[in-house]
Every structure is written in C-alpha cells, then in structure tokens.
Design a protein around this motif. Sequence first.
Motif, PDB file in Angstrom:
ATOM      1  N   SER A  20      -1.397  27.683   1.938  1.00 43.46           N
ATOM      2  CA  SER A  20      -0.817  27.631   3.286  1.00 43.46           C
ATOM      3  C   SER A  20      -1.903  27.413   4.336  1.00 43.46           C
ATOM      4  O   SER A  20      -3.096  27.536   4.057  1.00 43.46           O
ATOM      5  CB  SER A  20      -0.057  28.920   3.581  1.00 43.46           C
ATOM      6  OG  SER A  20      -0.916  29.899   4.122  1.00 43.46           O
ATOM      7  N   CYS A  21      -1.464  27.156   5.575  1.00 39.57           N
ATOM      8  CA  CYS A  21      -2.395  26.974   6.695  1.00 39.57           C
ATOM      9  C   CYS A  21      -2.868  28.307   7.242  1.00 39.57           C
ATOM     10  O   CYS A  21      -3.654  28.338   8.181  1.00 39.57           O
ATOM     11  CB  CYS A  21      -1.726  26.164   7.795  1.00 39.57           C
ATOM     12  SG  CYS A  21      -0.557  27.133   8.772  1.00 39.57           S
ATOM     13  N   CYS A  24       1.618  31.618   8.105  1.00 32.85           N
ATOM     14  CA  CYS A  24       2.557  32.568   7.503  1.00 32.85           C
ATOM     15  C   CYS A  24       1.847  33.854   7.110  1.00 32.85           C
ATOM     16  O   CYS A  24       2.397  34.949   7.248  1.00 32.85           O
ATOM     17  CB  CYS A  24       3.212  31.946   6.276  1.00 32.85           C
ATOM     18  SG  CYS A  24       4.421  30.669   6.674  1.00 32.85           S
ATOM     19  N   CYS A  88       6.852  25.749   4.261  1.00 30.73           N
ATOM     20  CA  CYS A  88       6.015  25.012   3.307  1.00 30.73           C
ATOM     21  C   CYS A  88       6.348  25.378   1.867  1.00 30.73           C
ATOM     22  O   CYS A  88       6.415  24.512   0.996  1.00 30.73           O
ATOM     23  CB  CYS A  88       4.538  25.285   3.576  1.00 30.73           C
ATOM     24  SG  CYS A  88       3.906  24.392   4.991  1.00 30.73           S
ATOM     25  N   CYS A 118       8.355  28.438  10.529  1.00 26.35           N
ATOM     26  CA  CYS A 118       6.979  27.930  10.572  1.00 26.35           C
ATOM     27  C   CYS A 118       6.305  28.434  11.835  1.00 26.35           C
ATOM     28  O   CYS A 118       6.283  27.780  12.835  1.00 26.35           O
ATOM     29  CB  CYS A 118       6.972  26.401  10.533  1.00 26.35           C
ATOM     30  SG  CYS A 118       5.324  25.676  10.607  1.00 26.35           S
TER      31      CYS A 118
HETATM   32  S1  SF4 Z   1       5.277  27.162   7.122  1.00 30.49           S
HETATM   33 FE1  SF4 Z   1       4.044  26.636   8.957  1.00 30.49          FE
HETATM   34  S2  SF4 Z   1       2.781  28.473   9.319  1.00 30.49           S
HETATM   35 FE2  SF4 Z   1       3.566  28.624   7.212  1.00 30.49          FE
HETATM   36  S3  SF4 Z   1       1.954  27.712   5.932  1.00 30.49           S
HETATM   37 FE3  SF4 Z   1       3.415  26.075   6.448  1.00 30.49          FE
HETATM   38  S4  SF4 Z   1       2.554  25.066   8.289  1.00 30.49           S
HETATM   39 FE4  SF4 Z   1       1.543  27.071   8.062  1.00 30.49          FE
END
Ligand code: SF4
Length: 145
Positions: A20-21, A24, A88, A118
Amino acid sequence: MKLTTSLNRSLWVFHFNSGSCNGCDIEIVATLTPRYDPERFGVKLVGSPRHADVLLVTGPVTNQMADRLRLVYAQMPGPKLVMVVGTCGQSGGVFSTSYNLAGPIDQIIPVDVYVPGCAPRPEAIIQGVVTAIAKLERLQGGGEA
Ligand code: SF4
C-alpha cells in the motif's frame, strides 16, 4: 447482533501491508489511538500471525508480496478471517494497471470482510472489525448474528 455478546472475547489482529501507499496503514494506526481505543474491547494488534484471529491486509499485493501473503495466511490457526482495508486491496485501486501486481487480495487468499475507501476512516475500520467478530462467532458456532 448484540454488541455486548459479540465483544466478550478478545480479537487478535495481525496487520500485513501487501504494497500500500501507507495511507490505509496510517488510518489503522489512528484507529488504535486512545481516541477510539479498541483495546478496551480486547481488540489488539499482535506481532505474529500464529496468534491472530484476523489478518488485516492493506495494499494491492505486489508480485514480491504475494508469496509472503500466502505464507502469513497459512501460519494462522483456524478459524481465521481476512479483512481488507482500502480500495487497493479490493480492486487494485490507483495501482490496478501496474505491471507489478499479483492482486487484488482475493486473487491470492480468501477475503471475508471489505472496508472500502481511500483511505477508510477509523469509524469504517471499527465497523469492519465488528462485522469480522460476528462472522468469527458464526464460524465458531456460538453467535446469533
Ligand atoms: S486505498 Fe488509497 S490510501 Fe489505501 S493504499 Fe490504496 S491509495 Fe493508499
């Protein structure tokens, strides 16, 4: 579902980031702060999948993380649940067209609870945990949900 009945046992959670980025993951940390304090209901993160009832997964599952995710899932004792936090993990989200994806998560391991967003807010994550508790009780044959 009676909340008091559902929360009378501890629910131990293992968190796995499959690529993930971190958005989350930050919301998961926020959920654990004293503002929400899920530990008062016995819900807490554990450091080993061998101790966990719930596998909480974030991210779209990169090729590098797919085998690790399978291994972590295999290490958990049953009955066990998988809870996906974030878009994601559900569909690949903003990473869905990446060359480096093996996911989304249900392509790798079975998923029981989705928390879309998100990133999802702590209230949504807590709602997902309540849903997971109800499902775990059904699996154990002791719930009324
Ligand atoms: S859902 Fe949004 S916040 Fe979560 S990992 Fe994916 S891009 Fe990042």
